[in-house]
Design a protein around this motif. Structure first.
Motif, PDB file in Angstrom:
ATOM      1  N   THR A 125     -16.952  -3.464   4.524  1.00 12.36           N
ATOM      2  CA  THR A 125     -16.338  -2.144   4.636  1.00 12.36           C
ATOM      3  C   THR A 125     -16.548  -1.717   6.081  1.00 12.36           C
ATOM      4  O   THR A 125     -17.469  -2.205   6.746  1.00 12.36           O
ATOM      5  N   CYS A 181      -6.463   8.075  -0.500  1.00 14.34           N
ATOM      6  CA  CYS A 181      -7.906   8.001  -0.194  1.00 14.34           C
ATOM      7  C   CYS A 181      -8.726   7.868  -1.467  1.00 14.34           C
ATOM      8  O   CYS A 181      -9.759   7.211  -1.501  1.00 14.34           O
ATOM      9  N   VAL A 215      -7.289  -6.780   0.494  1.00 13.54           N
ATOM     10  CA  VAL A 215      -8.131  -5.712  -0.039  1.00 13.54           C
ATOM     11  C   VAL A 215      -8.660  -6.147  -1.403  1.00 13.54           C
ATOM     12  O   VAL A 215      -7.984  -6.878  -2.132  1.00 13.54           O
ATOM     13  N   ASN A 267      -7.441   3.091   6.615  1.00 14.71           N
ATOM     14  CA  ASN A 267      -8.406   2.926   5.520  1.00 14.71           C
ATOM     15  C   ASN A 267      -9.615   3.828   5.692  1.00 14.71           C
ATOM     16  O   ASN A 267     -10.090   4.071   6.801  1.00 14.71           O
ATOM     17  N   LEU A 274       0.867  -1.194   0.000  1.00 16.05           N
ATOM     18  CA  LEU A 274       0.000   0.000   0.000  1.00 16.05           C
ATOM     19  C   LEU A 274       0.900   1.239   0.000  1.00 16.05           C
ATOM     20  O   LEU A 274       2.067   1.163   0.410  1.00 16.05           O
ATOM     21  N   PHE A 328     -12.879   6.621   9.489  1.00 19.38           N
ATOM     22  CA  PHE A 328     -11.716   5.877   8.987  1.00 19.38           C
ATOM     23  C   PHE A 328     -11.232   4.943  10.079  1.00 19.38           C
ATOM     24  O   PHE A 328     -11.666   5.036  11.234  1.00 19.38           O
ATOM     25  N   HIS A 378     -12.667  -5.093   2.341  1.00 23.22           N
ATOM     26  CA  HIS A 378     -11.536  -5.898   2.808  1.00 23.22           C
ATOM     27  C   HIS A 378     -12.017  -7.104   3.605  1.00 23.22           C
ATOM     28  O   HIS A 378     -13.194  -7.204   3.951  1.00 23.22           O
ATOM     29  N   CYS A 409      -1.982   0.964   9.519  1.00 23.69           N
ATOM     30  CA  CYS A 409      -2.643   0.851   8.226  1.00 23.69           C
ATOM     31  C   CYS A 409      -3.924   1.691   8.299  1.00 23.69           C
ATOM     32  O   CYS A 409      -4.755   1.496   9.180  1.00 23.69           O
ATOM     33  N   SER A 462     -14.329   3.815   0.488  1.00 24.36           N
ATOM     34  CA  SER A 462     -14.317   2.912   1.645  1.00 24.36           C
ATOM     35  C   SER A 462     -14.008   1.516   1.110  1.00 24.36           C
ATOM     36  O   SER A 462     -14.829   0.900   0.434  1.00 24.36           O
ATOM     37  N   ILE A 463     -12.822   1.055   1.400  1.00 29.51           N
ATOM     38  CA  ILE A 463     -12.320  -0.157   0.734  1.00 29.51           C
ATOM     39  C   ILE A 463     -12.954  -1.439   1.295  1.00 29.51           C
ATOM     40  O   ILE A 463     -13.095  -1.606   2.504  1.00 29.51           O
ATOM     41  N   GLY A 516      -8.036   3.718  -1.276  1.00 29.78           N
ATOM     42  CA  GLY A 516      -8.766   4.050  -0.042  1.00 29.78           C
ATOM     43  C   GLY A 516      -7.987   3.621   1.184  1.00 29.78           C
ATOM     44  O   GLY A 516      -8.538   3.528   2.280  1.00 29.78           O
ATOM     45  N   CYS A 517      -6.704   3.312   1.000  1.00 30.72           N
ATOM     46  CA  CYS A 517      -5.907   2.937   2.174  1.00 30.72           C
ATOM     47  C   CYS A 517      -4.412   3.169   1.951  1.00 30.72           C
ATOM     48  O   CYS A 517      -3.967   3.377   0.825  1.00 30.72           O
TER      49      CYS A 517
END
Ligand SMILES: O=C(O)CCC(=O)C(=O)O
Ligand SMILES: [Fe+2]
Length: 324
Positions: A190, A35, A208, A236, A7, A195, A254, A234, A251-252, A39-40
């Motif tokens: 999500t 972002c 992810v 996100n 990342l 965050f 994962h 980390c 908003s990832i 998103g992370c």
């Protein structure tokens, strides 16, 4: 194991020291880009002492390795979500992990009240200290991201967090919790809040989703395992920041899949707005005109998600339910 994905690595030290300096504006650009992209990102220079991170991990491991009596005495219940759990459901499937939740005490009707094991005072002390240091960091990051990143007025953003309902979840994934080979530590999801900042013990497992779909195919190559970075946090984007930014920040999606026999430990700090506020996407900060999303009560959204965590209630609440 497939190749690990790196990342964006962002050193935020200069942002925290002097947010208006020249170096800071390059760092801010990198943060905003992260972002808008995945998103992370991995944050270093975050100011949380490495000794505190190590102590938090050590004490957490001690807790999860304790007799089951110690853990079961602080087990969460339907009327109080805080404490130990070994029965978490995400997307209505049981997660292969144990966890422990604690946070701001904001009443039983939101997330519940803290319960700590009396036998382990250092577990409580180190995690409470960790919480207050990360809370301070979240205020700073929020101000920078929303005012300089999104151009929003600080007074209106700050009011979203007065009485915030943030909490920490310590996750512990051990091979034997998996019922079958494809068991996931946490099913795809999500995060519901603004965050999340995640500390880990360096054992890989966080994945992810890099595809376009909803990530429901478990074999999908679009799931990529994140390369851990020692002592980084980390970062996100979560659902409320996606809404506020009108989908500019993502908003990832994962999940967690551990593939080694080493236990993975993570401490997730969910930076959440106050439960009684309403979030709406803002495209024009001057007129505050809304764009993609209907006004969304964070408390109601959280309650709907939480019901899904505890029992099979069918479909989980998503921000897409609030699209105009
Ligand atoms: O343990 C991890 O890496 C992720 C945890 C997570 O996604 C969560 O608790 O929401
Ligand atoms: Fe998560």
């Amino acid at each position: 194991m497939d190749e690990l994905v790196e990342l964006p690595l962002i050193n935020i030290e200069c942002l925290l020291v002097d947010e208006s300096g020249e170096e800071a504006s390059e760092t801010l650009d990198a943060l905003v880009k992260a972002c808008e992209g995945f998103g992370c990102g991995q944050l270093v220079g975050h100011g949380i002492p490495v000794e505190l991170l190590a102590k938090g991990r050590e004490e957490s491991e001690r807790f999860f390795k304790s007799d089951s009596g110690v853990k079961m005495r602080v087990k969460r219940s339907e009327d109080n979500a805080r404490g130990f759990m070994n029965d978490e459901l995400t997307k209505n499937e049981r997660d292969a992990k144990e966890a422990f939740d604690f946070g701001k005490d904001c009443g039983v009707d939101v997330d519940g009240v803290n319960r700590w094991p009396e036998e382990l005072p250092e577990f409580r002390r180190s995690l409470e200290e960790y919480f207050s240091r990360v809370e301070e960091l979240c205020w700073k990051l929020t101000k920078i991201l929303t005012t300089r990143g999104l151009g929003l007025p600080w007074d209106s953003v700050r009011s979203l967090f007065e009485g915030h309902s943030s909490f920490c979840r310590v996750n512990y994934y051990v091979e034997e919790f998996s019922q079958h080979e494809t068991s996931l530590g946490i099913q795809r999801h999500t995060d519901a809040g603004f965050f999340t900042l995640l500390a880990t013990n360096g054992v890989p497992g966080l994945q992810v989703y890099t595809g376009d779909g909803d990530g429901s195919d478990r074999e999908d190559k679009a799931w990529r395992t994140v390369k851990p970075v020692e002592d980084a946090l980390c970062f996100n984007v979560a659902d409320m920041l996606q809404v506020l930014s009108d989908d500019r920040f993502r908003s990832i999606l994962h999940r967690v899949k551990t593939e080694t026999s080493d236990p993975r430990l993570s401490i997730a700090f969910f930076w959440n707005p106050s439960p009684d506020i309403v979030v709406q996407s803002v495209t024009d900060p001057v007129s505050c005109s809304a764009s993609k999303y209907k006004a969304l009560s964070f408390g109601e959204f959280r309650r709907k998600r939480f019901q899904g965590d505890f029992a099979d209630v069918g479909r989980e609440a998503q921000i897409s339910d609030y699209l105009l």
